[in-house]
Motif scaffolding. Structure first.
Motif, PDB file in Angstrom:
ATOM      1  N   GLY A  90       3.848  -2.600  -5.396  1.00 41.70           N
ATOM      2  CA  GLY A  90       2.753  -1.347  -5.232  1.00 41.70           C
ATOM      3  C   GLY A  90       2.940  -0.309  -6.341  1.00 41.70           C
ATOM      4  N   PHE A  91       4.294   0.113  -6.601  1.00 42.99           N
ATOM      5  CA  PHE A  91       4.793   0.953  -7.700  1.00 42.99           C
ATOM      6  C   PHE A  91       4.397   0.359  -8.974  1.00 42.99           C
ATOM      7  N   ARG A  92       4.453  -1.067  -9.109  1.00 43.71           N
ATOM      8  CA  ARG A  92       4.021  -1.370 -10.614  1.00 43.71           C
ATOM      9  C   ARG A  92       2.427  -1.595 -10.681  1.00 43.71           C
ATOM     10  N   LEU A  94      13.479  17.168 -11.064  1.00 43.61           N
ATOM     11  CA  LEU A  94      13.365  15.916 -10.640  1.00 43.61           C
ATOM     12  C   LEU A  94      12.513  15.819  -9.601  1.00 43.61           C
ATOM     13  N   SER A  95      11.464  14.996  -9.557  1.00 46.57           N
ATOM     14  CA  SER A  95      10.803  14.564  -8.479  1.00 46.57           C
ATOM     15  C   SER A  95      11.219  13.447  -7.426  1.00 46.57           C
ATOM     16  N   VAL A  96      11.202  13.161  -6.280  1.00 46.70           N
ATOM     17  CA  VAL A  96      11.770  12.228  -5.537  1.00 46.70           C
ATOM     18  C   VAL A  96      10.799  11.994  -4.356  1.00 46.70           C
ATOM     19  N   VAL A  97      10.391  10.743  -4.214  1.00 46.07           N
ATOM     20  CA  VAL A  97       9.856  10.139  -3.122  1.00 46.07           C
ATOM     21  C   VAL A  97      10.578   9.124  -2.400  1.00 46.07           C
ATOM     22  N   ALA A 152       0.812  -1.219   0.020  1.00 50.88           N
ATOM     23  CA  ALA A 152       0.071   0.035   0.213  1.00 50.88           C
ATOM     24  C   ALA A 152       0.766   1.404   0.017  1.00 50.88           C
ATOM     25  N   GLY A 153       1.997   1.171   0.611  1.00 49.82           N
ATOM     26  CA  GLY A 153       2.880   2.471   0.626  1.00 49.82           C
ATOM     27  C   GLY A 153       3.473   2.558  -0.712  1.00 49.82           C
ATOM     28  N   GLY A 154       3.765   1.751  -1.247  1.00 52.48           N
ATOM     29  CA  GLY A 154       4.435   1.607  -2.618  1.00 52.48           C
ATOM     30  C   GLY A 154       3.184   2.199  -3.655  1.00 52.48           C
ATOM     31  N   MET A 155       2.117   1.906  -3.573  1.00 46.48           N
ATOM     32  CA  MET A 155       0.947   2.305  -4.221  1.00 46.48           C
ATOM     33  C   MET A 155       0.973   3.764  -4.112  1.00 46.48           C
ATOM     34  N   ALA A 156       0.864   4.370  -2.732  1.00 43.11           N
ATOM     35  CA  ALA A 156       0.436   5.703  -2.191  1.00 43.11           C
ATOM     36  C   ALA A 156       1.636   6.674  -2.925  1.00 43.11           C
ATOM     37  N   ALA A 157       2.818   6.050  -2.646  1.00 45.69           N
ATOM     38  CA  ALA A 157       3.770   6.786  -3.222  1.00 45.69           C
ATOM     39  C   ALA A 157       3.914   7.062  -4.999  1.00 45.69           C
ATOM     40  N   LEU A 172      12.064  15.345   2.461  1.00 48.77           N
ATOM     41  CA  LEU A 172      11.709  14.530   1.531  1.00 48.77           C
ATOM     42  C   LEU A 172      10.078  14.286   1.874  1.00 48.77           C
ATOM     43  N   THR A 173       9.448  14.316   0.554  1.00 50.76           N
ATOM     44  CA  THR A 173       8.065  13.657   0.526  1.00 50.76           C
ATOM     45  C   THR A 173       8.380  12.013   0.636  1.00 50.76           C
ATOM     46  N   THR A 174       7.609  11.472   1.678  1.00 53.28           N
ATOM     47  CA  THR A 174       8.088   9.971   1.788  1.00 53.28           C
ATOM     48  C   THR A 174       7.060   9.206   2.336  1.00 53.28           C
TER      49      THR A 174
END
Length: 348
Positions: A205-207, A275-278, A170-175, A293-295
């Motif tokens: 979650g990212f994928r 460049l945006s980074v989370v 869920a965290g990977g999806m949210a990021a 950091l947004t994290t």
């Protein structure tokens, strides 16, 4: 030497070694009045047959063994703090072993020796942080009835191993959804070891978030080594040197994100303008980063506290509701990610 069958006792060890039970007891207790040859023979038999002994009488104050495999970093310090604070509340001493007891491929003899040391020192339970234990370790712990709780296990949680983690998927999806909501589509992932359970969940979650909007993930947009600063530096350099570089990167940890920030700075790129980074974890370094950091926040101290409470429940012979507990993650928005139209490399 053939392995002894059934439960291995002091008497069976003494009989095999051709010595008295008292001599075996002296060896176990580290007494000096045993000849080196006899000591070596008895220790060899103890290790080869996995003798772990019996738990001593309860001591006045309980102790829990906390062991950590790898380099101490911002993540592990937060978890350790949670374990120590929970120990204080529960009246339990926490003993930290910052080195792995032995390699994951260790023998049953070496595993048994480690467990004997824990028992001899009166440990009620063992708690591991991001640890990968061999079958020999798990078997020795089970024989000794010494409870084990693993926080963020390095491998996929096993059904018979009690573990505490967070909602990594869920965290990977949210990021990723946050970056997508900002208009980014060329998003890369730089994370930890491919075999790490939490890394696999974050990447999944990212994928999933990318697939949900039809955004492609080229193979060169995924880099997995470890969760440390140097890995972020190397992974960030690789991503930012691509001909069609990403406009945003989701980092598998805050330390990885810091490495990416430095890789961007070294190339004259500004975060979040270019460049945006989370990141992931929300450790102290996320708040001190430039820009902050947004994290994805993991409740790291609470994970440590839950591990202590669960370990003490198991030590008391109580049942636990679940062998794997996942605590909720939360997206923390700061200043390292911006809408795509502010990103100067979007048109590159």
């Amino acid at each position: 030497m053939p392995r002894l069958k059934g439960r291995v006792t002091l008497a069976t060890v003494a009989g095999t070694a051709g010595v008295s039970v008292a001599t075996v007891s002296k060896v176990l207790n580290g007494r000096s009045d045993v000849s080196p040859a006899t000591r070596a023979r008895v220790q060899d038999i103890l290790e080869k047959h996995g003798y772990v002994g019996r738990r001593p009488e309860p001591v006045e104050r309980d102790t829990v063994e906390l062991f950590y495999q790898g380099v101490l970093n911002a993540y592990s310090v937060e978890v350790i703090q949670g374990v120590v604070e929970a120990g204080q509340v529960s009246g339990v001493d926490v003993v930290l072993n910052a080195h792995p007891p032995h390699p994951p491929t260790s023998s049953s003899g070496r595993a048994a020796r480690w467990i004997r040391e824990l028992i001899a020192n009166g440990r009620r339970a063992a708690i591991g942080i991001t640890s990968e234990l061999a079958d020999a370790d798990l078997a020795a712990l089970a024989r000794a009835r010494l409870p084990l709780v693993v926080i963020d296990p390095a491998n996929i949680p096993q059904p018979d191993v009690t573990s505490v983690g967070s909602t990594n998927f869920a965290g990977g999806m949210a990021a990723t959804q946050h970056l997508l909501s900002l208009g980014h589509r060329r998003i890369a992932y730089v994370g930890g070891q491919p075999t790490s359970g939490c890394n696999q969940a974050r990447m999944s979650g990212f994928r999933s978030a990318m697939e949900a909007v039809g955004a492609a993930v080229p193979p060169e947009y995924v880099w997995m080594r470890d969760f440390l600063y140097d890995d972020g530096l190397a992974g960030g350099a690789r991503m930012l040197d691509l001909p069609d570089r990403p406009t945003a990167i989701f980092a598998g940890s805050d330390e990885v994100a810091l490495g990416i920030l430095e890789a961007a700075r070294a190339r004259g790129l500004r975060v979040p303008d270019d460049l945006s980074v989370v990141g992931f974890d929300d450790t102290e370094v996320a708040r001190l980063a430039s820009p902050p950091l947004t994290t994805v926040k993991q409740p790291l101290r609470e994970m440590g506290a839950v591990a202590v409470r669960t370990a003490l429940q198991l030590a008391a012979g109580e049942k636990v509701d679940s062998h794997h507990v996942e605590l909720a993650t939360t997206l923390i928005v700061r200043a390292s990610a911006a809408p795509l139209h502010y990103t100067s490399i979007a048109a590159s």
